[in-house]
Design an enzyme around this catalytic site. Structure first.
Site, mmCIF file in Angstrom:
data_model
loop_
_atom_site.group_PDB
_atom_site.id
_atom_site.type_symbol
_atom_site.label_atom_id
_atom_site.label_comp_id
_atom_site.label_asym_id
_atom_site.label_seq_id
_atom_site.Cartn_x
_atom_site.Cartn_y
_atom_site.Cartn_z
ATOM 1 N N PHE A 153 1.280 1.579 -16.453
ATOM 2 C CA PHE A 153 1.034 2.974 -16.819
ATOM 3 C C PHE A 153 -0.450 3.308 -16.678
ATOM 4 O O PHE A 153 -1.072 3.850 -17.576
ATOM 5 C CB PHE A 153 1.528 3.194 -18.253
ATOM 6 N N ARG A 155 -3.369 5.113 -13.854
ATOM 7 C CA ARG A 155 -3.453 6.482 -13.299
ATOM 8 C C ARG A 155 -2.216 6.855 -12.488
ATOM 9 O O ARG A 155 -1.644 7.928 -12.656
ATOM 10 C CB ARG A 155 -4.663 6.594 -12.377
ATOM 11 N N ARG A 176 0.724 -3.296 -19.847
ATOM 12 C CA ARG A 176 0.024 -4.316 -20.636
ATOM 13 C C ARG A 176 -0.521 -3.708 -21.930
ATOM 14 O O ARG A 176 -0.477 -4.287 -22.986
ATOM 15 C CB ARG A 176 -1.142 -4.874 -19.820
ATOM 16 N N ARG A 237 2.618 -3.189 -5.008
ATOM 17 C CA ARG A 237 2.376 -4.287 -4.080
ATOM 18 C C ARG A 237 3.663 -5.091 -3.935
ATOM 19 O O ARG A 237 4.395 -5.288 -4.921
ATOM 20 C CB ARG A 237 1.270 -5.222 -4.585
ATOM 21 N N GLU A 266 3.862 -8.401 4.212
ATOM 22 C CA GLU A 266 3.523 -7.329 5.161
ATOM 23 C C GLU A 266 2.726 -7.859 6.337
ATOM 24 O O GLU A 266 1.852 -8.709 6.132
ATOM 25 C CB GLU A 266 2.680 -6.260 4.458
ATOM 26 N N HIS A 284 3.607 0.909 4.191
ATOM 27 C CA HIS A 284 2.439 0.889 3.280
ATOM 28 C C HIS A 284 1.524 2.093 3.527
ATOM 29 O O HIS A 284 0.384 1.950 3.995
ATOM 30 C CB HIS A 284 1.652 -0.425 3.417
#
Ligand code: DGY
Length: 323
Positions: A153, A155, A176, A237, A266, A284
């Site tokens: 959580f 930006r 976290r 990611r 990737e 991406h």
């Protein structure tokens, strides 16, 4: 003498002009990732490295004895060996803030595309398979008033939550650190433990950084806790998800679908992913709009110049390295 600066890919000319006015500038003019050997070679005499889509490893740093700053053009900096930079007192910077809404826009676009089968339907029409209107044709899933789970959580996670709230969704999050109460109230987001997030989300959207702690945070066990009707959205990611386990869940319909902008290896796809109808795949491109890429390049340049000119760069990620 002006400090030597190396930019690893072509970036907008206004940014290059700004750098050239204050440094001795070299640019790698191909929009392709430099391998560690040639990158290290190019950095031998360089003090400022503007890293666009390259891996800055120990191998690179060991050849770059004059380097003082690595300015990453991106908010995630898992491509930079920060510990090795810190040990050499090299400042590392990133580009937070400027790409928040753009990345959240894409996350929400993936959510909508996979729920309403936009890509699948587009192919259906283009391929001339649409012969007649049918009541039961290509049904999707509702988005409004469903539960959107946000994992991470910061930006971008918050910006995604705001988009969900605009669609009347119930917003749960796990992070976290819990957000301040007034922010939770303003967005209408409720903090829950990880298990509740997995069990209750109709859409689970990932927004955490890639670290050793978040590696495979979504694996077979976590996927088994999710509703079979749920969708997974990943613009964070690829390594946050155990791709093998996700593909197995998608194949066996224990997960309804996935909207993916990032992948574990990737640019290589899991061999089964492109054969699945219930996924929407992007290469991406979370921050890839003209406006945002310009702002990212400019912010990376400002960080780099600040460090070279003895000021504390605005987006320093390793303050321990800095005097
Ligand atoms: C970011 O800024 O982290 C984007 O994913 C580009 O790497």
């Amino acid at each position: 003498m002006k400090p030597r600066i190396f930019v690893t890919r072509p970036i907008p000319s206004a940014v290059l002009e700004r750098l050239a006015a204050r440094g001795d500038l070299q640019v790698h003019h191909e929009d392709a990732s430099l391998k560690p050997g040639p990158l290290g070679e190019a950095c031998r005499e360089v003090e400022g490295l503007l890293a666009v889509g390259v891996r800055v490893s120990e191998e690179v740093l060991s050849q770059a004895s004059k380097l003082r700053v690595v300015a990453n053009c991106g908010v995630g900096y898992d491509n930079i060996d920060v510990a090795a930079c810190t040990a050499r007192r090299i400042a590392v910077t990133n580009t937070p803030g400027v790409l928040t809404d753009t990345t959240a826009d894409l996350a929400f676009a993936l959510l909508m595309a996979v729920a309403r089968r936009v890509v699948e339907c587009d192919a259906f029409v283009r391929q001339g398979r649409w012969q007649r209107w049918e009541f039961g044709m290509l049904w999707g899933a509702d988005i409004h008033h469903k539960t959107l789970g946000i994992f991470g959580f910061g930006r971008i996670g918050q910006a995604m939550a705001r988009r969900g709230a605009g669609f009347g969704m119930r917003i749960l999050y796990h992070s976290r650190r819990r957000a301040p109460e007034d922010l939770e109230r303003e967005i209408g987001a409720q903090f829950v433990d990880r298990e509740t997030l997995l069990r209750e989300s109709d859409f689970l959207s990932l927004h955490c950084p890639s670290t050793s702690e978040t590696h495979h945070a979504i694996g077979a066990r976590e996927l088994s806790l999710m509703k079979p009707s749920a969708f997974l959205i990943n613009t964070a990611r690829g390594k946050v998800v155990d791709e093998e386990a996700m593909v197995a869940a998608l194949e066996s319909k224990k997960l309804a679908g996935a909207g993916l902008d990032v992948f574990e290896h990737e640019p290589h796809l899991h061999p089964k992913l492109s054969g699945l109808a219930n996924v929407v795949l992007m290469p991406h491109l979370g921050s890839a709009t003209g406006e945002t890429r310009f702002k990212m390049a400019m912010l990376a340049a400002e960080n780099l110049l600040a460090a070279l000119e003895g000021q504390r760069p605005p987006n320093l990620v390793n303050p321990e390295a800095y005097p």
